[in-house]
Design an enzyme around this catalytic site. Structure first.
Site, short mmCIF file in Angstrom:
data_model
loop_
_atom_site.label_atom_id
_atom_site.label_comp_id
_atom_site.label_asym_id
_atom_site.label_seq_id
_atom_site.Cartn_x
_atom_site.Cartn_y
_atom_site.Cartn_z
N ASN A 44 27.96 58.35 94.58
CA ASN A 44 26.77 59.02 94.02
C ASN A 44 26.11 59.79 95.17
O ASN A 44 26.43 59.55 96.35
CB ASN A 44 25.84 58.00 93.35
CG ASN A 44 25.20 57.04 94.35
OD1 ASN A 44 24.58 57.46 95.33
ND2 ASN A 44 25.37 55.74 94.13
N ASP A 88 29.73 46.51 96.16
CA ASP A 88 28.61 46.90 95.30
C ASP A 88 28.19 45.80 94.33
O ASP A 88 27.41 46.03 93.41
CB ASP A 88 28.98 48.15 94.48
CG ASP A 88 28.58 49.45 95.18
OD1 ASP A 88 27.72 49.40 96.09
OD2 ASP A 88 29.13 50.51 94.82
N ARG A 118 34.75 49.33 91.84
CA ARG A 118 33.81 48.39 91.22
C ARG A 118 34.43 47.61 90.05
O ARG A 118 33.75 46.78 89.45
CB ARG A 118 32.55 49.13 90.75
CG ARG A 118 31.77 49.80 91.89
CD ARG A 118 30.33 50.06 91.51
NE ARG A 118 29.59 48.83 91.26
CZ ARG A 118 28.34 48.79 90.83
NH1 ARG A 118 27.69 49.90 90.60
NH2 ARG A 118 27.74 47.63 90.60
N HIS A 198 22.43 57.19 86.59
CA HIS A 198 22.31 56.06 85.65
C HIS A 198 20.95 56.20 84.96
O HIS A 198 19.98 56.62 85.60
CB HIS A 198 22.28 54.71 86.39
CG HIS A 198 23.62 54.08 86.62
ND1 HIS A 198 23.88 53.30 87.74
CD2 HIS A 198 24.76 54.05 85.89
CE1 HIS A 198 25.11 52.83 87.68
NE2 HIS A 198 25.68 53.27 86.57
N ASP A 200 18.85 53.97 84.43
CA ASP A 200 17.81 53.19 85.11
C ASP A 200 17.29 53.83 86.40
O ASP A 200 16.47 53.26 87.10
CB ASP A 200 18.27 51.74 85.35
CG ASP A 200 19.33 51.62 86.44
OD1 ASP A 200 19.67 52.62 87.10
OD2 ASP A 200 19.84 50.49 86.64
N CYS A 294 18.43 47.59 89.33
CA CYS A 294 19.88 47.36 89.23
C CYS A 294 20.36 46.24 90.16
O CYS A 294 21.54 45.91 90.15
CB CYS A 294 20.65 48.65 89.44
SG CYS A 294 20.21 49.56 90.89
#
Ligand code: ARG
Length: 301
Positions: A44, A88, A118, A198, A200, A294
């Site tokens: 990201n 992560d 992930r 995301h 969130d 998160c």
């Protein structure tokens, strides 16, 4: 289209928040300590500037302070052991969406992660949920479509309603399974700004009536949906939203907002609304694109 998916305000005919059944509030959170936290690739835009730059010792300290802040707010914290090699896994929200069905059954819908690095996280979380009384549900993605759990699927506080973000990590086709799994309507929001990859990162319900958002993260139809449903929409400034990930705050029982420190405008709005604000430092995790929301998963029952 299934009756319980909403993609634009014309779909909302007959829908009102008032008519949404109430939904149990979470009973606590699940967190994963950052023993193996690292920034290895630019998955990201935050990570792009910080590959190799995570300070593990500082991360451990910040994580412990966050867990203590949740506990002090009256939110019980459960801990899942970290798996070596899963850098992560500390972002516990992403591997699943947890919740209850109308009959009270606790379910963890396991994610189908966008990045290969992930994917193994999901099995560790699935085993934990299985051992803790959840029915573990799997997405049927045929290996193509992805779903990143509570990163992109956010419960409306106290209501049987889910907000679903798509565009970067989650494919919109997955929300039919989300709606079906939890027997709950999903309002879909399209994310258009890669920095807010995301839901969130740009959408934070504060109470059943109020939400904090970063408006330019959404397309016009999605903004309309948010404005239609929430009577109070608070907007975050660019610096609060980007540098301090203010919209990644976690609000416990519409009472206490735990959030990254230094987001002065956003935290001021929250206090003015009567929320208690607890500021923590998650700077090591912001380097990886995540903050308070998160770093935990909600637990139920
Ligand atoms: N480095 C992680 C990733 O790119 C960060 C995830 C943060 N999660 C979130 N819901 N914002 O996947």
């Amino acid at each position: 289209m299934s009756a319980n998916l909403y993609r634009g305000i014309s779909d909302l005919k007959g829908f009102s928040l008032r008519n949404c059944p109430s939904m149990d509030e979470p009973s606590g959170v699940l967190m994963c300590p950052p023993d193996h936290f690292q920034i290895l690739s630019a998955n990201n835009p935050y990570m792009a500037r910080h590959v190799g730059a995570a300070d593990r010792e500082k991360a451990m300290k910040q994580w412990a302070e966050l867990a203590a802040a949740f506990r002090a707010a009256g939110c019980p914290v459960s801990v899942i052991p970290p798996t070596p090699g899963l850098e992560d896994m500390v972002f516990a929200a992403n591997s699943s969406l947890t919740g209850t069905r109308p009959d009270g059954e606790k379910v963890a819908l396991i994610s189908s992660m966008r990045h290969a690095s992930r994917r193994r996280e999901t099995e560790a979380f699935a085993s934990w949920y299985e051992a803790h009384g959840y029915r573990v549900a799997r997405t049927k993605s045929g290996g193509h479509e992805t779903f990143e759990g509570s990163g992109d699927a956010v419960w409306h506080p106290g209501k049987r309603l889910i907000w679903g973000g798509h565009g970067f990590r989650t494919d919109p086709g997955m929300f039919e399974q989300v709606a079906e799994t939890f027997k709950t309507p999903v309002i879909q929001l399209k994310l258009v700004n890669e920095r807010f990859y995301h839901l969130d990162t740009c959408f934070c319900p504060l109470t059943p009536e109020a939400v904090l958002i970063y408006p330019s993260a959404f397309d016009a139809a999605s903004l309309e949906l948010i404005l239609k449903i929430f009577p109070i929409v608070v907007t975050a400034s660019e610096s609060d939203a980007v540098s301090r990930m203010a919209c990644n705050a976690a609000v416990w029982r519409s009472k206490t907002a735990v959030m990254q420190k230094g987001a002065g405008a956003a935290s001021g709005h929250m206090r003015a609304m009567g929320l208690e604000v607890v500021e923590v430092d998650t700077s090591e995790f912001i380097k990886s694109g995540g903050s308070v929301y998160c770093m935990k998963q909600y637990l139920f029952g």
